[in-house]
Scaffold this motif. Structure first.
Motif, PDB file in Angstrom:
ATOM      1  N   LEU A 166       0.729  -1.100   0.208  1.00  0.00           N
ATOM      2  CA  LEU A 166       0.013   0.027   0.034  1.00  0.00           C
ATOM      3  C   LEU A 166       0.850   1.428  -0.175  1.00  0.00           C
ATOM      4  CD1 LEU A 166      -2.990  -0.843   2.213  1.00  0.00           C
ATOM      5  CD2 LEU A 166      -3.096  -0.561   0.025  1.00  0.00           C
ATOM      6  N   SER A 167       1.913   1.291   0.866  1.00  0.00           N
ATOM      7  CA  SER A 167       2.897   2.262   0.609  1.00  0.00           C
ATOM      8  C   SER A 167       3.369   2.600  -0.693  1.00  0.00           C
ATOM      9  CB  SER A 167       3.984   2.207   1.532  1.00  0.00           C
ATOM     10  OG  SER A 167       4.795   0.914   1.342  1.00  0.00           O
ATOM     11  N   CYS A 168       3.460   1.749  -1.415  1.00  0.00           N
ATOM     12  CA  CYS A 168       3.930   2.008  -2.857  1.00  0.00           C
ATOM     13  C   CYS A 168       2.810   2.744  -3.890  1.00  0.00           C
ATOM     14  CB  CYS A 168       4.263   0.576  -3.580  1.00  0.00           C
ATOM     15  SG  CYS A 168       4.461   0.807  -5.503  1.00  0.00           S
ATOM     16  N   VAL A 169       1.505   2.237  -3.482  1.00  0.00           N
ATOM     17  CA  VAL A 169       0.367   3.009  -3.988  1.00  0.00           C
ATOM     18  C   VAL A 169       0.378   4.400  -3.633  1.00  0.00           C
ATOM     19  CG1 VAL A 169      -2.187   2.982  -4.206  1.00  0.00           C
ATOM     20  CG2 VAL A 169      -0.697   0.710  -4.240  1.00  0.00           C
ATOM     21  N   VAL A 170       0.534   4.497  -2.491  1.00  0.00           N
ATOM     22  CA  VAL A 170       0.401   6.253  -2.045  1.00  0.00           C
ATOM     23  C   VAL A 170       1.955   6.867  -2.713  1.00  0.00           C
ATOM     24  CG1 VAL A 170       0.907   7.649  -0.011  1.00  0.00           C
ATOM     25  CG2 VAL A 170      -0.391   5.355   0.114  1.00  0.00           C
ATOM     26  N   SER A 187      12.815   3.673  -7.413  1.00  0.00           N
ATOM     27  CA  SER A 187      13.604   2.742  -6.508  1.00  0.00           C
ATOM     28  C   SER A 187      13.047   2.270  -5.332  1.00  0.00           C
ATOM     29  CB  SER A 187      15.234   3.006  -6.159  1.00  0.00           C
ATOM     30  OG  SER A 187      15.177   4.318  -5.659  1.00  0.00           O
ATOM     31  N   THR A 188      12.147   3.410  -4.572  1.00  0.00           N
ATOM     32  CA  THR A 188      11.716   3.186  -3.408  1.00  0.00           C
ATOM     33  C   THR A 188      10.474   2.046  -3.881  1.00  0.00           C
ATOM     34  OG1 THR A 188      12.213   5.201  -2.468  1.00  0.00           O
ATOM     35  CG2 THR A 188      10.227   4.244  -1.388  1.00  0.00           C
ATOM     36  N   CYS A 189       9.739   2.310  -4.779  1.00  0.00           N
ATOM     37  CA  CYS A 189       8.350   1.623  -5.282  1.00  0.00           C
ATOM     38  C   CYS A 189       8.954  -0.021  -5.567  1.00  0.00           C
ATOM     39  CB  CYS A 189       7.678   2.279  -6.283  1.00  0.00           C
ATOM     40  SG  CYS A 189       6.919   3.736  -5.791  1.00  0.00           S
ATOM     41  N   SER A 208      17.509  -4.526  -4.506  1.00  0.00           N
ATOM     42  CA  SER A 208      16.677  -3.291  -4.505  1.00  0.00           C
ATOM     43  C   SER A 208      16.879  -2.350  -3.221  1.00  0.00           C
ATOM     44  CB  SER A 208      15.309  -3.442  -4.628  1.00  0.00           C
ATOM     45  OG  SER A 208      14.894  -4.042  -3.627  1.00  0.00           O
ATOM     46  N   LEU A 209      17.273  -2.819  -2.024  1.00  0.00           N
ATOM     47  CA  LEU A 209      17.516  -2.172  -0.752  1.00  0.00           C
ATOM     48  C   LEU A 209      18.853  -1.266  -1.088  1.00  0.00           C
ATOM     49  CD1 LEU A 209      16.463  -4.564   2.132  1.00  0.00           C
ATOM     50  CD2 LEU A 209      15.150  -2.668   1.330  1.00  0.00           C
ATOM     51  N   ILE A 210      19.885  -1.942  -1.640  1.00  0.00           N
ATOM     52  CA  ILE A 210      21.100  -1.139  -1.877  1.00  0.00           C
ATOM     53  C   ILE A 210      21.126  -0.364  -2.895  1.00  0.00           C
ATOM     54  CG2 ILE A 210      23.312  -1.584  -2.649  1.00  0.00           C
ATOM     55  CD1 ILE A 210      23.467  -4.408  -1.582  1.00  0.00           C
ATOM     56  N   VAL A 211      20.217  -0.583  -3.983  1.00  0.00           N
ATOM     57  CA  VAL A 211      20.028   0.371  -5.058  1.00  0.00           C
ATOM     58  C   VAL A 211      19.353   1.720  -4.603  1.00  0.00           C
ATOM     59  CG1 VAL A 211      18.885   1.032  -7.170  1.00  0.00           C
ATOM     60  CG2 VAL A 211      20.006  -1.351  -6.916  1.00  0.00           C
ATOM     61  N   LEU A 212      18.355   1.415  -3.591  1.00  0.00           N
ATOM     62  CA  LEU A 212      17.325   2.647  -3.127  1.00  0.00           C
ATOM     63  C   LEU A 212      18.310   3.267  -2.206  1.00  0.00           C
ATOM     64  CD1 LEU A 212      14.993   3.842  -2.271  1.00  0.00           C
ATOM     65  CD2 LEU A 212      14.424   2.214  -0.686  1.00  0.00           C
ATOM     66  N   LEU A 213      19.340   2.674  -1.316  1.00  0.00           N
ATOM     67  CA  LEU A 213      20.106   3.501  -0.544  1.00  0.00           C
ATOM     68  C   LEU A 213      21.099   4.395  -1.324  1.00  0.00           C
ATOM     69  CD1 LEU A 213      20.826   0.775   2.277  1.00  0.00           C
ATOM     70  CD2 LEU A 213      19.762   3.129   2.678  1.00  0.00           C
ATOM     71  N   PHE A 224      11.575   4.443   4.934  1.00  0.00           N
ATOM     72  CA  PHE A 224      11.869   4.941   3.665  1.00  0.00           C
ATOM     73  C   PHE A 224      10.762   5.734   3.152  1.00  0.00           C
ATOM     74  CE2 PHE A 224      14.352   0.917   2.824  1.00  0.00           C
ATOM     75  CZ  PHE A 224      15.468   1.485   2.722  1.00  0.00           C
ATOM     76  N   VAL A 225       9.316   5.551   3.577  1.00  0.00           N
ATOM     77  CA  VAL A 225       8.318   6.231   3.000  1.00  0.00           C
ATOM     78  C   VAL A 225       8.023   7.559   3.712  1.00  0.00           C
ATOM     79  CG1 VAL A 225       5.885   6.189   2.447  1.00  0.00           C
ATOM     80  CG2 VAL A 225       7.185   4.267   1.795  1.00  0.00           C
ATOM     81  N   LEU A 226       8.324   7.443   5.248  1.00  0.00           N
ATOM     82  CA  LEU A 226       7.760   8.600   6.140  1.00  0.00           C
ATOM     83  C   LEU A 226       8.408   9.933   5.558  1.00  0.00           C
ATOM     84  CD1 LEU A 226       6.396   9.291   8.538  1.00  0.00           C
ATOM     85  CD2 LEU A 226       8.517   8.660   9.911  1.00  0.00           C
ATOM     86  N   PRO A 227       9.901  10.153   5.314  1.00  0.00           N
ATOM     87  CA  PRO A 227      10.208  11.394   5.143  1.00  0.00           C
ATOM     88  C   PRO A 227       9.787  11.898   3.777  1.00  0.00           C
ATOM     89  CG  PRO A 227      11.948   9.624   5.749  1.00  0.00           C
ATOM     90  CD  PRO A 227      10.782   9.073   5.440  1.00  0.00           C
ATOM     91  N   ARG A 228       9.400  11.061   2.908  1.00  0.00           N
ATOM     92  CA  ARG A 228       8.809  11.322   1.419  1.00  0.00           C
ATOM     93  C   ARG A 228       7.313  11.824   1.518  1.00  0.00           C
ATOM     94  NH1 ARG A 228      10.404   8.975  -3.553  1.00  0.00           N
ATOM     95  NH2 ARG A 228      10.795  11.363  -3.814  1.00  0.00           N
TER      96      ARG A 228
END
Length: 395
Positions: A14-18, A34-36, A81-86, A233-237
């Motif tokens: 659901l966080s990805c949908v948001v 990358s987050t999604c 994907s976690l490393i790519v996101l970071l 990951f989602v909160l600051p955005r």
């Protein structure tokens, strides 16, 4: 157990949908993408690891335990994907970011190929839906496959935790909070999922049975860790946008007295009425409509009304700015009354500029609406006092 895992996947996704509430804008941002991707892959890991999914995959392919390399490969992709996101979150020169991303993808692509190859070489004819890691802990090739996928995931989470500790010292506010949540999620994964898996597998090697660590402890801890990381990951955005929309909703409501007075004048096109319109969009439309109405009422502005109201406010002890706002509210009320009565505009219209038109944003309009509200309340109070006195005299 499958229901719990599916529920975790749903909440995770659901966080990805948001984040993708504006797809056209979001796909242009590498960080959002990358987050999604990380969130989607994490959700797929949960779905693939559910016993019902494993059984369905095994039946569909006709290969016992085929769901295992599928799940482990998906988990390795999630680790990557976690490393790519970071890397994208950290930022830096575009060429350097691209180079680091490609290296991470190449490393984990080789790991996924190795997991599949080891499964193909192994003898795993007995289907195990919940305890494959411990049941086959001593089986050649499967033993190496299990250790390989765990090591790949451990490496990604360790790197993530180390970077979070380092970066948390350099940032403040929501970003630091997000990094701390990611760190907590990573530690839950390391201690609750990976340590439990390693311990259960090692116990099998030494002739002991600690399978419950792998089957009962590791899955819920993995879910909790992944959800905590997702929040980090989602909160600051999202939180700044949520705060902005909350303030927008407050300003939208505060403008109600002004909009009630002017709505009959505005000719701004109305957007389609939908419950899902965001507060900021509704606020922008109300702001544009009010400015349109103020422009239409400008020929009715009477400086004499404004000046009388300003002097009365000053005599009542109001400050200069507050007196100005109350005077503008009085002038605007008078202009709206005469426009509603279809009276002719003034022969010599005022050239006065309202405070709300001199400042950017909605702050000026909110001040004018509040002054209008106070002025209306004061008028109602005076009218009630007069009526009470009139009734007392008649009594």
């Amino acid at each position: 157990m499958s229901l719990v895992v599916y529920l975790a996947a749903l909440v995770f996704g659901l966080s990805c949908v948001v984040l993708l509430r504006r797809p056209v804008t979001a796909v242009r941002d590498p960080l959002t993408v990358s987050t999604c991707v990380a969130i989607v892959l994490g959700s797929l890991v949960f779905v693939c690891s559910a016993p019902l999914t494993l059984a369905a995959v095994n039946d569909l392919t006709g290969i016992p335990n085929f769901g295992a390399p599928l799940t482990y490969g998906m988990l390795s992709a999630y680790s990557c994907s976690l490393i790519v996101l970071l890397i994208n979150w950290r930022g830096g020169p575009r060429d350097r970011v691209r180079r680091l991303v490609l290296r991470a993808i190449a490393a984990y692509a080789l790991l996924i190929v190795a997991v599949i190859a080891l499964f193909a070489l192994a003898d795993a004819d007995t289907e195990r839906l919940t305890d494959l890691d411990t049941y086959y802990a001593g089986t050649p090739f499967l033993r190496e496959m299990i250790l390989l996928y765990l090591a790949g995931h451990s490496a990604a989470v360790l790197v993530m935790c180390v970077l979070c500790v380092k970066w948390a010292r350099e940032v403040t506010g929501l970003l630091r909070t997000g990094l701390r949540l990611i760190l907590i999620g990573g530690l839950l994964d390391l201690v609750g999922f990976q340590a439990a898996k390693y311990t259960a597998v090692a116990a099998r090697w030494t002739g002991h049975d600690l399978d419950f660590l792998s089957t009962s402890v590791a899955p819920p801890m993995a879910s909790l860790g992944a959800l905590t990381c997702s929040a980090g990951f989602v909160l600051p955005r999202l939180l700044p946008a949520v705060r902005a929309h909350w303030r927008g909703l407050g300003d939208y409501r505060k403008l109600a007295p002004l909009w009630t007075l002017l709505r009959f004048v505005s000719a701004a096109p109305k957007p389609p009425v939908s419950w899902w319109h965001l507060p900021l969009e509704k606020l922008r439309w109300r702001e544009v409509s009010i400015h349109d109405a103020l422009l239409a009422l400008a020929p009715y502005f009477d400086d004499r009304v404004r000046e009388r109201a300003r002097q009365a406010a000053l005599r009542a002890g109001r400050g200069a700015h507050q007196a100005r706002l109350l005077a503008e509210a009085a002038m605007l009320t008078d202009a709206a009354r005469r426009a509603a009565a279809r009276e002719a505009p003034l022969d010599a219209p005022s050239s006065y500029r309202l405070h709300a038109t001199e400042v950017s944003g909605t702050g000026g309009l909110v001040e004018l609406a509040q002054a209008l509200d106070r002025s209306a309340a004061a008028d109602a109070k005076r009218e009630g006092t007069v009526r009470a006195a009139h009734g007392w005299n008649h009594g």
